[in-house]
Enzyme design. Structure first.
Site, short mmCIF file in Angstrom:
data_model
loop_
_atom_site.label_atom_id
_atom_site.label_comp_id
_atom_site.label_asym_id
_atom_site.label_seq_id
_atom_site.Cartn_x
_atom_site.Cartn_y
_atom_site.Cartn_z
N HIS A 102 0.94 -1.17 0.12
CA HIS A 102 -0.09 0.04 0.02
C HIS A 102 0.87 1.19 0.14
O HIS A 102 0.69 1.99 -0.80
CB HIS A 102 -0.96 -0.14 1.20
N GLU A 103 1.76 1.46 1.00
CA GLU A 103 2.66 2.49 0.94
C GLU A 103 3.66 2.75 -0.28
O GLU A 103 3.98 3.70 -0.56
CB GLU A 103 3.44 2.45 2.32
N HIS A 153 1.93 4.82 -2.91
CA HIS A 153 1.84 6.11 -2.61
C HIS A 153 3.24 6.64 -2.98
O HIS A 153 3.79 7.42 -3.90
CB HIS A 153 1.69 6.20 -1.19
#
Length: 444
Positions: A99-100, A103
């Site tokens: 997920h990170e 980003h």
């Protein structure tokens, strides 16, 4: 803020392993992982009711007649329990990293300044710097964040630098904020595709009755002669005329209404039928209990794809079926929030579920990881403060105002209130879930 990992509509898909209708087997969990920095893109995970139902012939099982439902860690085998917990933590950490990383890569590839990439939260255990980015491993591996230097007073980047996230066009910022969700969706599909290739497509065949995967020692069921592997075919002289998860609810309801009164169970055992009279013990709330774990009675077999095109077809069907079920379950949760609010739990419960999945069935980790990815994607799209969806909502408000941002103090107030709420609820759930673990309750 609640995600339902137990969709009620199940087809020939991964969603078969998940059912929200079993009262005995209900478990709810919520996982928060955040950066509490105002200049970070943070992750909030929420998971509700992850139920795994075992069948009589589970594939890849490690132990006979183990229900996938877990009220707390089982420390009967220290090595196996430790291994299972580490596997569950590893799955959760991988999902957070993905997920990170979404980003991070979305910002990096656009030339947007990034100052930090952290796995975990809390005190820093290890770190290194590369290309003006601090990469760190932190004490609590249930979260993560990507930090941007936009409002960092120690940053030497001019506040009007065009490559600060806050100074980039709306579309660029939308890509960065939504990239974590997109990464989890892609990762979920990859997990399902890998399972289809390595394990095969799970196909369910239902059988009459309700399976008894486990009987607790010294319980009413054990005392009165129920055995693991028994199949309940009828209750109080009434045979079950249909299959399905609702049978579990029917059996539970009869038992709960009959404390200290005989309940006649028609049992399928060893190719024949026997009658067993069980006298439920009485709970503190006046309901009956017999000390068993129940699940719908079905057999799971696996179909291997014939070629790569069929593998993609299987994976797509599984992915969309599971996604629909997650969304439908989330809708049902919000529609009945007064009944489900007390069921929300935290990261400890998620690790407990993941550990039991790993212990009972290695292949189950595929479903566990895919479900958590999809749920993380869905929950982060909710327009709530401190979630990716909340940040996207603020950007959309800015777009609706013709590119005019809300006053900085207003944005900070909105985000700070959301972060404080996450901290308070997260700490409450962490303590409550820890106290609800079986081995902790035994100590108390």
């Amino acid at each position: 803020m609640i995600i339902n990992l137990s969709p009620s509509s199940c087809s020939l898909s991964l969603a078969r392993f998940i059912n929200s209708k079993s009262h005995i087997s209900r478990l709810t969990k919520t996982h928060f992982s955040k950066s509490f920095s105002s200049s970070s893109s943070s992750t909030f995970h929420s998971k509700n009711q992850f139920l795994h139902e075992k069948n009589r012939y589970p594939f890849g099982r490690r132990r006979d007649f183990r229900s996938w439902v877990i009220p707390g860690f089982d420390f009967g085998s220290n090595f196996e329990s430790t291994q299972s917990v580490l596997e569950a933590v590893g799955v959760l950490t991988a999902i957070i990293v993905v997920h990170e990383s979404g980003h991070f890569l979305a910002a990096y590839l656009q030339g947007i300044h990034v100052s930090k990439f952290a796995v975990g939260f809390g005190p820093i255990l290890a770190k290194f710097n590369a290309k003006n980015v601090e990469y760190s491993l932190r004490a609590f591996p249930l979260g993560g964040f990507v930090g941007f230097p936009d409002n960092d007073p120690d940053s030497d980047i001019p506040p009007d630098d065009k490559n600060l996230l806050k100074n980039r066009p709306i579309f660029d910022r939308v890509i960065v904020i939504s990239a974590g969700v997109i990464a989890n969706i892609i990762f979920a599909y990859v997990i399902i595709f890998t399972q289809v290739l390595l394990v095969g497509l799970p196909v369910q065949e239902s059988f009459p009755g309700v399976l008894v995967p486990d009987v607790r020692p010294f319980s009413a069921a054990s005392r009165d002669g129920l055995l693991p592997g028994d199949v309940i075919l009828g209750v109080n002289g009434i045979d079950f005329g249909k299959n399905g998860p609702s049978l579990v609810t029917e059996v539970v309801d009869v038992i709960k209404r009959s404390p200290k009164r005989n309940v006649l169970l028609k049992i399928g055992r060893g190719g024949g039928n026997v009658d067993v009279r069980v006298t439920p013990d009485e709970n503190s709330d006046g309901t009956g209990r017999i000390g068993v774990q129940l699940s719908p009675n079905f057999k799971i077999s696996k179909v291997q794809p014939k070629n790569i095109l069929e593998a993609f077809s299987f994976s797509g069907r599984e992915f969309w079926g599971l996604t629909y079920s997650v969304l439908d379950s989330l809708k049902q949760t919000f529609m009945n929030f007064s009944q489900t609010a007390s069921k929300v739990s935290g990261p400890v419960a998620i690790i407990a579920v993941g550990a039991e999945v790993a212990k009972s069935n290695v292949d189950g980790l595929y479903q566990f990881a895919a479900v958590l990815n999809i749920n993380l994607a869905v929950i982060n799209l909710l327009p709530l403060p401190a979630l990716d969806g909340g940040t996207l909502a603020l950007i959309l408000v800015e777009a609706a105002r013709g590119g005019k941002k809300l006053p900085l103090e207003v944005e900070q107030g909105i985000m700070s209130s959301g972060i404080m709420f996450v901290i308070i609820v997260g700490l409450f759930l962490l303590v409550r879930d820890t106290l609800n673990l079986d081995f902790i309750r035994d100590l108390l």
